[in-house]
Design a protein around this motif. Structure first.
Motif, short mmCIF file in Angstrom:
data_model
loop_
_atom_site.label_atom_id
_atom_site.label_comp_id
_atom_site.label_asym_id
_atom_site.label_seq_id
_atom_site.Cartn_x
_atom_site.Cartn_y
_atom_site.Cartn_z
N THR A 1 -3.47 6.35 -5.82
CA THR A 1 -2.44 5.40 -6.18
C THR A 1 -1.14 5.74 -5.47
O THR A 1 -0.92 6.89 -5.08
CB THR A 1 -2.25 5.28 -7.71
OG1 THR A 1 -1.54 4.06 -7.97
CG2 THR A 1 -1.45 6.43 -8.29
N GLY A 2 -0.34 4.73 -5.28
CA GLY A 2 0.94 4.89 -4.59
C GLY A 2 2.07 4.61 -5.56
O GLY A 2 1.92 3.81 -6.48
N PHE B 1 0.44 9.20 -3.59
CA PHE B 1 1.41 9.29 -2.50
C PHE B 1 2.68 8.51 -2.81
O PHE B 1 2.70 7.64 -3.68
CB PHE B 1 0.78 8.81 -1.19
CG PHE B 1 0.52 7.33 -1.19
CD1 PHE B 1 -0.63 6.82 -1.75
CD2 PHE B 1 1.44 6.46 -0.64
CE1 PHE B 1 -0.87 5.45 -1.76
CE2 PHE B 1 1.21 5.09 -0.64
CZ PHE B 1 0.06 4.59 -1.21
N HIS C 1 6.72 1.34 2.01
CA HIS C 1 6.86 0.15 1.18
C HIS C 1 8.31 0.03 0.70
O HIS C 1 8.86 -1.07 0.62
CB HIS C 1 5.91 0.19 -0.03
CG HIS C 1 4.53 -0.30 0.27
ND1 HIS C 1 3.43 0.53 0.26
CD2 HIS C 1 4.08 -1.52 0.59
CE1 HIS C 1 2.35 -0.18 0.57
NE2 HIS C 1 2.72 -1.43 0.77
N TYR D 1 3.34 -7.02 2.60
CA TYR D 1 3.27 -5.84 1.73
C TYR D 1 1.84 -5.54 1.27
O TYR D 1 1.38 -4.40 1.33
CB TYR D 1 4.20 -6.11 0.54
CG TYR D 1 4.41 -5.00 -0.47
CD1 TYR D 1 5.65 -4.36 -0.54
CD2 TYR D 1 3.43 -4.63 -1.37
CE1 TYR D 1 5.88 -3.37 -1.49
CE2 TYR D 1 3.66 -3.64 -2.31
CZ TYR D 1 4.88 -3.01 -2.37
OH TYR D 1 5.10 -2.03 -3.31
N MET E 1 -0.59 -2.08 1.61
CA MET E 1 -1.16 -1.48 0.41
C MET E 1 -2.68 -1.38 0.53
O MET E 1 -3.29 -0.37 0.14
CB MET E 1 -0.74 -2.30 -0.81
CG MET E 1 -1.23 -1.71 -2.10
SD MET E 1 -0.26 -2.29 -3.50
CE MET E 1 -1.45 -1.95 -4.81
N ASP F 1 -3.42 1.62 2.63
CA ASP F 1 -3.30 2.87 1.86
C ASP F 1 -4.62 3.19 1.16
O ASP F 1 -5.08 4.33 1.14
CB ASP F 1 -2.25 2.72 0.74
CG ASP F 1 -0.84 2.51 1.25
OD1 ASP F 1 -0.48 3.09 2.29
OD2 ASP F 1 -0.08 1.75 0.59
N GLN G 1 -0.14 -4.78 -10.49
CA GLN G 1 -0.65 -4.46 -9.14
C GLN G 1 -2.11 -4.85 -8.95
O GLN G 1 -2.67 -4.64 -7.87
CB GLN G 1 -0.49 -2.96 -8.88
CG GLN G 1 0.96 -2.49 -8.86
CD GLN G 1 1.74 -3.09 -7.71
OE1 GLN G 1 1.24 -3.20 -6.59
NE2 GLN G 1 2.97 -3.50 -7.98
N1 TRP Z 1 2.78 -1.53 -4.70
C1 TRP Z 1 2.81 -0.42 -5.59
C2 TRP Z 1 4.02 -0.55 -6.53
O1 TRP Z 1 4.93 -1.26 -6.23
C3 TRP Z 1 2.89 0.89 -4.85
C4 TRP Z 1 1.72 1.07 -3.92
C5 TRP Z 1 1.78 1.09 -2.56
C6 TRP Z 1 0.36 1.30 -4.27
N2 TRP Z 1 0.57 1.31 -2.04
C7 TRP Z 1 -0.34 1.46 -3.05
C8 TRP Z 1 -0.31 1.39 -5.49
C9 TRP Z 1 -1.73 1.69 -3.03
C10 TRP Z 1 -1.70 1.62 -5.47
C11 TRP Z 1 -2.39 1.76 -4.24
O2 TRP Z 1 4.06 0.09 -7.54
#
Ligand code: TRP
Length: 337
Positions: free
Chosen positions: A9-10, A43, A48, A138, A142, A145, A160
């Protein structure tokens, strides 16, 4: 469950974390990382963040803050790979490949972009005013990622889920064109207990509503924020219905079921709002004390965070490198075959 499950997850670096971020996202993600057989990659989505941040010092401060927050809440950097998105170039190469397989219409439907467009239209502006290609695409970044590390599960909040579904759709298109198995399809994982925590005004807790309880403010600041929680004019000793009380709903998010049930009983027996808020502030204080100390210790040592993120990036690249190799081979673009 496969013997090794990759969870990814990000976290977009957006500033001071609040209780809603912690309970809704950070705590369940750390619990998932601790499950046996799970290899977690978490990460900091600094590129982003680049869709909005326009200042070097801010970008760096937000990134360090985000890392310190995860570490403070118990992310174990030996087990979990913690890294900065911008340190992993494979992600951006994959993002381009994915973009070439993404119908523009997918992006037209994406929430973040639609919200920006709607706001422009409501304000009588050009619908695309202030919207960069980065914001528009965006979800492609993602998807990269996620797909660059062969993620099996992506723990995210409800907001999300659409993005993870887009990632699956794009991966299917790539596989259809270049061969099954080129990319691994991820599953969404929404934590049922990661209920949305209300803010002091009853709306979803959010930095942008100015209704949040901070995680790492001083104890005095935390108490002041708790005092702002909206209540009604029920007399102090009158019974209170816990489920319609905002103080209770916020408090319950902190507690396990048994403790929550006994707190509900106290509300029904009659408790003043002042006393109810004091109980909440005390519990928050106890639960956050350790994290607040760890946060302070990390944030005072930015070089230590940098080192840790660099090591995390090396580990992430050891995973993403072979994935990209597989994709490039499927496309037939490697000159070093
Ligand atoms: N878009 C997510 C947020 O705003 C952050 C994110 C970026 C993310 N890349 C990702 C989450 C990949 C899960 C997987 O919170």
């Amino acid at each position: 469950v496969a013997e090794r499950t990759v969870a990814l997850t990000g976290i977009k670096p957006t500033g001071r974390p609040h209780i809603g971020n912690w309970l809704g996202m950070i705590r369940p993600a750390i619990a998932l990382a601790d499950e046996p057989g799970v290899e977690a990659l978490y990460f900091i989505a600094d590129y982003h963040g680049l869709t909005t941040v326009r200042d070097r010092a801010t970008l760096r401060a937000l990134t360090l803050d985000c890392a310190a927050t995860w570490l403070a809440f118990g992310l174990d950097p030996e087990k979990t790979v913690l890294y900065r998105q911008s340190d992993v170039p494979e992600v951006f190469e994959l993002a381009w490949i994915l973009a070439c397989h993404t119908p523009k219409g997918f992006m037209n439907k994406s929430h973040a972009y639609k919200a920006a467009r709607d706001a422009n239209e409501a304000g009588g502006e050009d619908p695309d005013a202030g919207i960069s290609m980065g914001l528009f695409s965006y979800p492609v970044l993602m998807a990269a990622d996620i797909l660059a590390v062969d993620a099996d599960v992506v723990p995210v909040g409800k907001d999300q889920v659409q993005h993870v579904e887009i990632a699956r759709d794009i991966a299917e298109r790539v596989n259809h064109t270049w061969g099954e198995g080129t990319l691994r399809l991820p599953a969404v994982r929404v934590k049922s207990e990661s209920a949305v925590v209300p803010g002091v005004d009853g709306r979803k807790m959010s930095k942008s509503y100015d209704n949040a309880l901070p995680c790492f403010g001083s104890p005095a600041e935390l108490r002041k924020a708790v005092m702002r929680i909206a209540t009604d004019s029920t007399p102090p000793d009158a019974p209170k219905d816990p489920d319609s009380s905002l103080v209770f709903r916020i408090h319950r998010a902190l507690l396990d079921e048994a403790v929550g049930a006994s707190l509900a009983a106290r509300y029904r027996a009659g408790i003043s709002w002042g006393a109810a808020k004091k109980l909440l502030a005390d519990d928050l204080e106890t639960q956050l004390e350790g994290a607040r100390a760890r946060y302070a210790s990390w944030i005072a040592r930015p070089e230590a965070i940098d080192l840790l993120l660099a090591e995390g990036a090396r580990r992430a690249r050891r995973i993403a490198g072979p994935v990209l190799g597989r994709v490039r081979a499927a496309l037939g673009v490697s000159s070093s075959a």
